[in-house]
Design a protein around this motif. Structure first.
Motif, PDB file in Angstrom:
ATOM      1  N   PRO A  42      -3.679   6.214 -12.000  1.00  0.00           N
ATOM      2  CA  PRO A  42      -4.119   6.976 -10.824  1.00  0.00           C
ATOM      3  C   PRO A  42      -5.454   7.674 -11.055  1.00  0.00           C
ATOM      4  CG  PRO A  42      -2.244   8.029 -11.919  1.00  0.00           C
ATOM      5  CD  PRO A  42      -2.378   6.672 -12.515  1.00  0.00           C
ATOM      6  N   ALA A  49      -4.652  -2.085   1.259  1.00  0.00           N
ATOM      7  CA  ALA A  49      -4.211  -1.778  -0.096  1.00  0.00           C
ATOM      8  C   ALA A  49      -5.286  -1.017  -0.857  1.00  0.00           C
ATOM      9  CB  ALA A  49      -3.851  -3.066  -0.828  1.00  0.00           C
ATOM     10  N   ALA A 106      -9.361   3.996 -10.555  1.00  0.00           N
ATOM     11  CA  ALA A 106      -9.975   2.932  -9.754  1.00  0.00           C
ATOM     12  C   ALA A 106     -10.978   3.552  -8.785  1.00  0.00           C
ATOM     13  CB  ALA A 106      -8.915   2.149  -9.002  1.00  0.00           C
ATOM     14  N   LEU A 136       1.507   3.416  -3.089  1.00  0.00           N
ATOM     15  CA  LEU A 136       0.473   4.246  -3.686  1.00  0.00           C
ATOM     16  C   LEU A 136       0.189   5.502  -2.890  1.00  0.00           C
ATOM     17  CD1 LEU A 136      -2.246   1.725  -4.837  1.00  0.00           C
ATOM     18  CD2 LEU A 136      -1.246   3.515  -6.223  1.00  0.00           C
ATOM     19  N   MET A 161      -3.597  -0.261  -9.865  1.00  0.00           N
ATOM     20  CA  MET A 161      -4.155   1.044  -9.512  1.00  0.00           C
ATOM     21  C   MET A 161      -3.120   2.145  -9.673  1.00  0.00           C
ATOM     22  SD  MET A 161      -6.710   0.241  -6.303  1.00  0.00           S
ATOM     23  CE  MET A 161      -5.550  -0.672  -5.302  1.00  0.00           C
ATOM     24  N   ARG A 162      -1.872   1.799  -9.363  1.00  0.00           N
ATOM     25  CA  ARG A 162      -0.799   2.787  -9.461  1.00  0.00           C
ATOM     26  C   ARG A 162      -0.579   3.219 -10.910  1.00  0.00           C
ATOM     27  NH1 ARG A 162       5.498   1.689  -7.807  1.00  0.00           N
ATOM     28  NH2 ARG A 162       6.135   3.845  -7.456  1.00  0.00           N
ATOM     29  N   PRO A 166       0.779  -1.217   0.000  1.00  0.00           N
ATOM     30  CA  PRO A 166       0.000   0.000   0.000  1.00  0.00           C
ATOM     31  C   PRO A 166       0.818   1.277   0.000  1.00  0.00           C
ATOM     32  CG  PRO A 166      -0.994  -1.586   1.482  1.00  0.00           C
ATOM     33  CD  PRO A 166       0.310  -2.170   1.028  1.00  0.00           C
ATOM     34  N   GLY A 198      -5.165   2.749  -2.361  1.00  0.00           N
ATOM     35  CA  GLY A 198      -5.458   2.988  -3.764  1.00  0.00           C
ATOM     36  C   GLY A 198      -6.495   4.052  -4.004  1.00  0.00           C
ATOM     37  N   ASP A 199      -7.024   4.653  -2.932  1.00  0.00           N
ATOM     38  CA  ASP A 199      -7.921   5.801  -3.056  1.00  0.00           C
ATOM     39  C   ASP A 199      -9.297   5.434  -3.585  1.00  0.00           C
ATOM     40  OD1 ASP A 199      -7.822   8.392  -2.202  1.00  0.00           O
ATOM     41  OD2 ASP A 199      -7.272   9.244  -4.135  1.00  0.00           O
ATOM     42  N   VAL A 203      -2.460  -3.578  -6.555  1.00  0.00           N
ATOM     43  CA  VAL A 203      -1.966  -2.264  -6.147  1.00  0.00           C
ATOM     44  C   VAL A 203      -1.196  -1.620  -7.300  1.00  0.00           C
ATOM     45  CG1 VAL A 203      -0.523  -1.012  -4.503  1.00  0.00           C
ATOM     46  CG2 VAL A 203      -1.909  -2.944  -3.735  1.00  0.00           C
TER      47      VAL A 203
END
Length: 289
Positions: free
Chosen positions: A229, A255, A232, A15, A225-226, A12, A259-260, A222
């Motif tokens: 940006p 995580a 997700a 990110l 998602m990175r 996590p 990842g927001d 993860v």
């Protein structure tokens, strides 16, 4: 599903922006996990989920109820529903009796509902349902092999996804694609998923990252998602049917939070005793957040 815990727990922070706290998640569940219980007693099952500590749910149809009536059941239980997996009423009725249908009938109906001739009607029906249920996110939950098996199929699918995203955006809703393992198979950067992400409009087509499906395909959710940006919007997370003390679910939730994503839903496809497992996972969810 075998997932090494260390493959999750250290990720996590990759990110997490240095000066920004990730959003707080609230216990949430995809209702497909308890579909049999909902079919038998929707009101009682929703109240039980709320007592376990769940605060929001992701729908997949309304389990034999009209959307307004199901919204009332959610309100009565004190639950919110921010998202849905698209399930046109006709398709939902077929799914409920899938075991009695001729071979291939459900697949053909699904491809028609999510194909060029059916997509507008399916998305408009989903939007109408989302309005009644108070939802913000409309999610296309799966792609069949025919929709991703060659270049022309992927191109057609991208056009349909952009069309769905356009209809949702025009109506004031967010649209997302949920990954399965199949479209993640292959070398990173060249999979059907990677090509779809590159060829669809990120403003119109967001994602719901399924952590377990990603791990089955050998991908790091993860990292996924990175690589995109802000795209997700949602996530699916799960523990294991065999009790591991909540370790895997705990790591997935952290995580997802890093990842927001706005919501992370507990999700299972098949469970022998679903209420026992979702009760256990609700307790893990509350501790993790």
């Amino acid at each position: 599903m075998k997932v090494a815990r260390r493959a999750v727990c250290a990720l996590p922070l990759l990110l997490l922006p240095a000066a920004r706290r990730p959003p707080r998640l609230r216990p949430a569940i995809q209702l497909f996990a308890v579909r049999r219980e909902l079919a038998a007693d929707a009101a009682g099952t929703l109240r039980r989920l709320a007592r376990l500590g769940y605060r929001s749910v992701e729908t997949v149809g309304t389990f034999g109820h009209r959307p307004a009536a199901f919204r009332q059941l959610l309100d009565d239980a004190g639950l919110k529903s921010p998202a849905q997996h698209i399930m046109p009423e006709k398709l939902g009725a077929m799914f409920a009796r899938a075991a009695t249908l001729p071979d291939g009938a459900l697949r053909r109906a699904w491809l028609e509902a999510f194909g060029p001739d059916g997509i507008d009607a399916s998305i408009r029906e989903a939007i109408a349902q989302a309005r009644e249920l108070g939802q913000r996110h409309v999610v296309w939950q799966m792609l069949w092999p025919e929709q991703i098996d060659d270049d022309s199929a992927i191109a057609r699918t991208c056009g349909l996804l952009n069309r769905a995203g356009t209809l949702c955006a025009e109506a004031g809703f967010s649209f997302a694609l949920h990954n399965q393992a199949a479209e993640l198979a292959g070398p990173a950067g060249a999979t059907a998923w990677d090509r779809i992400m590159a060829a669809t409009d990120a403003r119109l087509v967001r994602t719901e990252i399924d952590f377990a499906a990603a791990y089955r395909a050998g991908r790091n959710p993860v990292a996924m998602m990175r690589e995109m940006p802000g795209r997700a919007a949602l996530a699916h997370v799960r523990g294991t049917p065999v009790d591991d003390g909540g370790a895997m679910l705990h790591d997935m939730l952290h995580a997802a939070r890093a990842g927001d994503v706005e919501h992370a839903f507990i999700d299972y496809e098949r469970l022998d005793d679903p209420m026992k497992i979702v009760a256990r996972d609700a307790a893990v969810y509350r501790r993790a957040i």
